[in-house]
Design a protein around this motif. Structure first.
Motif, PDB file in Angstrom:
ATOM      1  N   LEU A   1       0.837  -1.200   0.000  1.00 37.92           N
ATOM      2  CA  LEU A   1       0.000   0.000   0.000  1.00 37.92           C
ATOM      3  C   LEU A   1       0.869   1.245   0.000  1.00 37.92           C
ATOM      4  CD1 LEU A   1      -2.751  -0.942   2.611  1.00 37.92           C
ATOM      5  CD2 LEU A   1      -3.030  -0.702   0.149  1.00 37.92           C
TER       6      LEU A   1
ATOM      7  N   ASP B   1       0.177   1.671 -10.700  1.00 38.67           N
ATOM      8  CA  ASP B   1      -0.832   0.807 -11.323  1.00 38.67           C
ATOM      9  C   ASP B   1      -0.415  -0.663 -11.318  1.00 38.67           C
ATOM     10  OD1 ASP B   1      -2.334   3.017 -11.662  1.00 38.67           O
ATOM     11  OD2 ASP B   1      -2.349   2.994 -13.864  1.00 38.67           O
TER      12      ASP B   1
ATOM     13  N   CYS C   1      -1.173  -2.052  -8.009  1.00 38.94           N
ATOM     14  CA  CYS C   1      -2.604  -2.352  -7.871  1.00 38.94           C
ATOM     15  C   CYS C   1      -2.907  -3.762  -8.357  1.00 38.94           C
ATOM     16  CB  CYS C   1      -3.434  -1.349  -8.676  1.00 38.94           C
ATOM     17  SG  CYS C   1      -3.481   0.284  -7.948  1.00 38.94           S
TER      18      CYS C   1
ATOM     19  N   ARG D   1      -1.632  -6.252  -5.815  1.00 39.27           N
ATOM     20  CA  ARG D   1      -2.506  -6.229  -4.641  1.00 39.27           C
ATOM     21  C   ARG D   1      -3.773  -7.031  -4.884  1.00 39.27           C
ATOM     22  NH1 ARG D   1      -1.217  -0.598  -3.627  1.00 39.27           N
ATOM     23  NH2 ARG D   1      -3.105   0.120  -4.655  1.00 39.27           N
ATOM     24  N   LYS D   2      -4.412  -6.773  -6.036  1.00 37.18           N
ATOM     25  CA  LYS D   2      -5.711  -7.418  -6.205  1.00 37.18           C
ATOM     26  C   LYS D   2      -5.578  -8.895  -6.511  1.00 37.18           C
ATOM     27  CE  LYS D   2      -6.487  -5.976 -11.026  1.00 37.18           C
ATOM     28  NZ  LYS D   2      -7.298  -5.131 -11.882  1.00 37.18           N
TER      29      LYS D   2
ATOM     30  N   MET E   1      -6.059  -8.615   2.839  1.00 36.78           N
ATOM     31  CA  MET E   1      -5.831  -7.690   3.961  1.00 36.78           C
ATOM     32  C   MET E   1      -7.021  -7.664   4.897  1.00 36.78           C
ATOM     33  SD  MET E   1      -4.161  -4.435   2.056  1.00 36.78           S
ATOM     34  CE  MET E   1      -3.654  -4.815   0.390  1.00 36.78           C
TER      35      MET E   1
ATOM     36  N   PHE F   1     -17.114  -8.333  -2.940  1.00 31.84           N
ATOM     37  CA  PHE F   1     -16.458  -7.068  -3.278  1.00 31.84           C
ATOM     38  C   PHE F   1     -14.957  -7.273  -3.504  1.00 31.84           C
ATOM     39  CE2 PHE F   1     -15.285  -2.558  -2.375  1.00 31.84           C
ATOM     40  CZ  PHE F   1     -16.100  -1.987  -3.329  1.00 31.84           C
ATOM     41  N   ARG F   2     -14.452  -8.403  -2.979  1.00 30.51           N
ATOM     42  CA  ARG F   2     -13.055  -8.758  -3.229  1.00 30.51           C
ATOM     43  C   ARG F   2     -12.762  -8.803  -4.725  1.00 30.51           C
ATOM     44  NH1 ARG F   2      -8.881  -9.132  -4.389  1.00 30.51           N
ATOM     45  NH2 ARG F   2      -7.098 -10.389  -3.748  1.00 30.51           N
ATOM     46  N   PHE F   3     -13.782  -9.142  -5.515  1.00 35.36           N
ATOM     47  CA  PHE F   3     -13.592  -9.332  -6.956  1.00 35.36           C
ATOM     48  C   PHE F   3     -13.970  -8.086  -7.754  1.00 35.36           C
ATOM     49  CE2 PHE F   3     -14.418 -13.420  -4.996  1.00 35.36           C
ATOM     50  CZ  PHE F   3     -13.340 -14.161  -5.443  1.00 35.36           C
ATOM     51  N   ARG F   4     -14.248  -6.968  -7.035  1.00 37.33           N
ATOM     52  CA  ARG F   4     -14.735  -5.756  -7.683  1.00 37.33           C
ATOM     53  C   ARG F   4     -13.817  -5.275  -8.798  1.00 37.33           C
ATOM     54  NH1 ARG F   4     -15.740  -1.869 -10.030  1.00 37.33           N
ATOM     55  NH2 ARG F   4     -16.857   0.025  -9.433  1.00 37.33           N
ATOM     56  N   TYR F   5     -12.523  -5.395  -8.575  1.00 40.32           N
ATOM     57  CA  TYR F   5     -11.583  -4.881  -9.579  1.00 40.32           C
ATOM     58  C   TYR F   5     -10.858  -6.008 -10.310  1.00 40.32           C
ATOM     59  CZ  TYR F   5     -12.821  -0.488  -7.524  1.00 40.32           C
ATOM     60  OH  TYR F   5     -13.544   0.590  -7.085  1.00 40.32           O
ATOM     61  N   LEU F   6     -11.428  -7.211 -10.224  1.00 39.20           N
ATOM     62  CA  LEU F   6     -10.891  -8.356 -10.959  1.00 39.20           C
ATOM     63  C   LEU F   6     -11.880  -8.734 -12.052  1.00 39.20           C
ATOM     64  CD1 LEU F   6      -9.728 -10.365  -7.863  1.00 39.20           C
ATOM     65  CD2 LEU F   6      -8.215  -9.690  -9.725  1.00 39.20           C
ATOM     66  N   ASP F   7     -11.446  -9.567 -12.960  1.00 35.21           N
ATOM     67  CA  ASP F   7     -12.342  -9.943 -14.051  1.00 35.21           C
ATOM     68  C   ASP F   7     -13.010 -11.293 -13.831  1.00 35.21           C
ATOM     69  OD1 ASP F   7     -12.097  -7.637 -15.596  1.00 35.21           O
ATOM     70  OD2 ASP F   7     -10.125  -8.281 -16.283  1.00 35.21           O
TER      71      ASP F   7
ATOM     72  N   ARG G   1     -20.026  -6.111 -16.684  1.00 36.87           N
ATOM     73  CA  ARG G   1     -20.052  -6.450 -15.267  1.00 36.87           C
ATOM     74  C   ARG G   1     -19.495  -5.278 -14.444  1.00 36.87           C
ATOM     75  NH1 ARG G   1     -17.099  -8.680 -11.277  1.00 36.87           N
ATOM     76  NH2 ARG G   1     -15.234  -8.238 -12.458  1.00 36.87           N
ATOM     77  N   ARG G   2     -18.398  -4.676 -14.973  1.00 36.64           N
ATOM     78  CA  ARG G   2     -17.779  -3.538 -14.296  1.00 36.64           C
ATOM     79  C   ARG G   2     -18.760  -2.383 -14.156  1.00 36.64           C
ATOM     80  NH1 ARG G   2     -11.891  -2.601 -14.010  1.00 36.64           N
ATOM     81  NH2 ARG G   2     -11.125  -4.667 -13.544  1.00 36.64           N
TER      82      ARG G   2
ATOM     83  N   ALA H   1      -6.918  -1.047  -1.616  1.00 39.06           N
ATOM     84  CA  ALA H   1      -6.333  -2.296  -1.129  1.00 39.06           C
ATOM     85  C   ALA H   1      -6.786  -3.474  -1.982  1.00 39.06           C
ATOM     86  CB  ALA H   1      -6.728  -2.516   0.332  1.00 39.06           C
ATOM     87  N   LEU H   2      -8.008  -3.378  -2.517  1.00 37.83           N
ATOM     88  CA  LEU H   2      -8.529  -4.468  -3.341  1.00 37.83           C
ATOM     89  C   LEU H   2      -8.146  -4.300  -4.806  1.00 37.83           C
ATOM     90  CD1 LEU H   2     -12.067  -4.991  -1.789  1.00 37.83           C
ATOM     91  CD2 LEU H   2      -9.951  -6.226  -1.323  1.00 37.83           C
ATOM     92  N   GLY H   3      -7.277  -3.344  -5.089  1.00 36.20           N
ATOM     93  CA  GLY H   3      -6.718  -3.269  -6.429  1.00 36.20           C
ATOM     94  C   GLY H   3      -7.218  -2.142  -7.293  1.00 36.20           C
TER      95      GLY H   3
ATOM     96  N   THR I   1      -7.282   1.257  -9.095  1.00 34.04           N
ATOM     97  CA  THR I   1      -6.253   2.230  -9.438  1.00 34.04           C
ATOM     98  C   THR I   1      -6.777   3.628  -9.123  1.00 34.04           C
ATOM     99  OG1 THR I   1      -7.116   2.468 -11.663  1.00 34.04           O
ATOM    100  CG2 THR I   1      -5.450   0.778 -11.332  1.00 34.04           C
TER     101      THR I   1
ATOM    102  N   PRO J   1      -3.543   5.185  -0.003  1.00 31.84           N
ATOM    103  CA  PRO J   1      -4.277   4.073   0.606  1.00 31.84           C
ATOM    104  C   PRO J   1      -3.787   3.775   2.018  1.00 31.84           C
ATOM    105  CG  PRO J   1      -2.882   3.312  -1.209  1.00 31.84           C
ATOM    106  CD  PRO J   1      -2.884   4.798  -1.251  1.00 31.84           C
TER     107      PRO J   1
END
Ligand SMILES: Nc1ncnc2c1ncn2[C@@H]1O[C@H](COP(=O)(O)OP(=O)(O)OP(=O)(O)O)[C@@H](O)[C@H]1O
Ligand SMILES: [Mg+2]
Lengths: 233, 402
Positions: free
Chosen positions: A64, A85, A88, A91-92, A97, A116-122, B3-4, B315-317, B319, B395
């Motif tokens: 972080l 970036d 990031c 991290r994801k 954490m 929500f853990r997957f919010r920024y994953l595909d 989905r996003r 923290a969850l990625g 940007t 963060p």
């Protein structure tokens, strides 16, 4: 990728890491030349006086924050030179954490918080939901998946947060005083959850003020004067 | 991607639900601003359209010369008379001149019909459209034929088709043509009756005796108005000045003339336009600025309140761009919906109440889409700083224990 060795490489390694913060009265050197290796599968508990730099260290470990000086390896890769970036992405994809203040989305249910853990994953939604349900089962809240988190007890909330951290299996699970806001009984339940994750093979880096929790540790580090020292447990 | 977007909408929905008052307030201000903007665009567009119609209906390069009624100017010698038409025709090369005299006569059902005694060149000047038959011609005037051209309304009201016979005051007239008048734009902007043959007008040769008069004496040889089409090469104002000086020559003796140019007709409209632009414009501007600033303060407060959540997202990625996008999207969505509700609702109300509205309205895609465009721009502009501030939150600091 690096060739995998049986004698596994450390999940986290720091070499000569310094962290300083600028203040009106000149820079404060919080971490002073830290050298450290964390083996995979270990349950590392860090204690130390308030203000000694534990959280500062954890922020570096969880990518972080960037060190002022020194090199950090994470999962076999130098991360101290990565861009914001790129960090990031690491991290994801690779970190879990858990925070003292839970950090849950209070308007959502337990499973939605975990998802929500997957919010920024595909990750596809179905898979995210299945993995989140598994994680809730793992922390013992499988039956409360649809309960809004604001109606849960502190211990339950923290277990939801833990489920979120491990819904995608992390290389390292980092926790800063996760039992700090909990009573004894809830803290015990949370610790058992960590214990269970440790048995599942997840590496854990854990900061606490509570010496009682040391019995879960496979390794005990004390933070003092900007460095971490091993203490045989 | 889909989905996003869904996840982002969910995030925004949660935030609005968590702080409904704040979101509601900026929504309200923006909605009112959008309403004012829509009204402004609709009315200004309507007035502009009406100006265009007036010019079109009066005809290009056309103006009228009228005279105050004789009560006000007792010197009978100074009236406009038919010979003035010939006099102007002779002196205004390339232009067209026509004189009219009007009488209000009771029709078959006792409703008023306006009889307009004129000649064929009227149609060269006023851009009216013949629907059927022909207009009055030189032969009609020379032979003093009892022929007439009726407006469409009269034709519809009394079944006066081409070839039919219309009886007016016991006198038969053969209908030779049906004429369509304009949209009434002129009518709504002037009370100058010379300019507006009513929807129920009956055109007859100027040379006929006034059969419709109870006394059936010969007409007083005066005119109510002259129509002039200036030569194409001559600026209208110059033509007006020429006609004015021609008619006020000592040997012509014409007094109390008014010159009605498009400029004169549009003056009132322009004044109205300016007033509306100023009042509705400042209301719209005020509301939009108010809406924009409440939106900005909403976002600034949101950023401050959601520091921990921002830390969690990082923290969850997430940007920095993800974080900034969250706030920009929220702002644009809020302003966009405010625009759709404000402009759409206003458009609907205006469309329904169109007839009761004192001014013409323009209601089309431009009027409805412009607020949406303005809203999007506003949302993006006012969320820029808060979004940037949110993206710059470290963060590590966001997640510190208090
Ligand atoms: N961003 C910052 N700017 C300036 N000083 C900072 C910053 N972050 C941390 N510090 C300082 O660094 C020192 C270590 O802080 P840190 O939070 O790491 O301590 P800690 O060991 O976690 O303490 P605690 O047990 O109370 O949580 C403190 O003196 C703190 O004031
Ligand atoms: Mg700390």
């Amino acid at each position: 990728m690096n060739a995998p060795s049986i004698e596994q490489e450390p999940v986290l390694a720091m070499r000569g890491v310094w962290k300083s913060f600028p203040t009106p009265r000149g820079p404060v050197h919080v971490l002073r030349g830290m050298d450290l290796e964390i083996e995979p599968g270990s349950f590392v508990v860090i204690t130390g006086p308030s203000g000694s730099g534990k959280s500062t260290f954890l922020n570096l470990a969880s990518l972080l924050d960037a060190p002022t000086q020194g090199v950090i390896h994470f999962a076999g890769r130098v991360v101290s030179t990565l861009t914001e970036d790129e960090l990031c992405v690491v991290r994801k994809e690779r970190l879990g954490m858990v925070f003292q203040k839970f950090c849950l989305l209070t308007h959502r249910s337990a499973i939605e918080n975990v998802m929500f853990r997957f919010r920024y994953l595909d990750t596809p939604e179905d898979e995210a939901r299945a993995r989140s349900q598994e994680a809730l089962d793992l922390v013992g809240l499988g039956r409360q998946a649809d309960q809004p988190v604001r109606l849960m007890s502190g211990g339950e909330m923290q277990r939801v947060a833990i489920a979120r951290a491990v819904a995608r299996r992390p290389d390292l699970l980092v926790a800063d005083e996760p039992t700090g806001n909990l009573d004894r009984k809830s803290a015990e339940a949370v610790m058992q959850t960590f214990e269970r994750l440790h048995r599942e093979g997840i590496s854990i880096l854990f900061v606490t003020h509570n010496d009682e929790l040391l019995r879960y540790a496979t390794r005990h580090l004390i933070c003092r004067e900007g460095r971490l020292e091993d203490r045989a447990s | 991607m889909n989905r996003r977007l869904r996840a982002a909408l969910r995030d925004i929905f949660d935030d609005v639900r968590a702080r409904p008052g704040r979101a509601g307030l900026s929504f309200l201000a923006l909605g009112v601003g959008m309403t004012a903007l829509t009204v402004l665009l609709a009315v200004l567009g309507g007035l502009q359209e009406r100006s265009r119609q007036i010019l079109e209906e009066l005809g290009a390069q056309v103006f009228a010369v009228t005279q105050a009624p004789p009560e006000d100017s007792p010197r009978d010698a100074s009236r406009l008379r038919p010979h003035h038409v010939d006099y102007l025709r002779a002196n205004l090369a390339g232009g067209a001149v026509s004189g009219i005299r009007m009488y209000d006569v009771a029709g078959p059902d006792e409703r008023t019909i306006r009889v307009m005694a004129t000649d064929g060149s009227l149609l060269d000047i006023r851009p009216w459209r013949l629907l059927e038959g022909r207009f009055l011609d030189a032969q009609d005037l020379a032979q003093r034929d009892r022929v007439a051209v009726a407006t469409q309304r009269l034709s519809d009201d009394y079944g006066w088709r081409v070839g039919a016979t219309a009886i007016l005051r016991d006198t038969p007239f053969r209908i030779v043509g049906i004429l369509a008048l304009g949209s009434g734009a002129l009518e709504s902007e002037t009370t100058e009756s010379a300019l507006l043959p009513s929807e129920r007008t009956f055109f007859v040769p100027a040379t006929l005796p006034p059969y419709w008069r109870p006394s059936r004496t010969m007409p007083e040889a005066t005119l109510d108005a002259l129509y002039v089409r200036a030569p194409a090469a001559l600026p209208l104002e110059t033509a007006v000045e020429q006609v004015r000086s021609l008619l006020t020559q000592p040997d012509q003796f014409v007094g109390d003339l008014s010159f009605i140019t498009p400029e004169v007709l549009l003056q009132r409209l322009r004044k109205l336009q300016d007033t509306i632009r100023f009042t509705a414009g400042s209301i719209a501007l005020l509301c939009l600025v108010l809406g924009g600033t409440t939106l900005m303060s909403l976002l600034v407060a949101n950023v401050r309140e959601r520091v921990t959540e921002i830390g969690l997202r990082r923290a969850l990625g997430a940007t920095q761009a993800d974080i900034a996008g969250l706030f920009v999207l929220e702002a644009v969505l809020l302003t966009g919906i405010a625009a759709i509700v404000g402009a759409g609702g206003t458009g609907l109300v205006l469309a329904l109440a169109r007839d009761q509205f004192p001014v013409p309205l323009r209601l089309d895609v431009v009027v409805l889409v412009t607020p949406l465009f303005v809203a999007t721009l506003l949302g993006a502009a006012f969320s820029f700083w808060p979004a940037r501030a949110a993206a710059r939150i470290s963060p590590a600091e966001a997640l510190r224990n208090e």
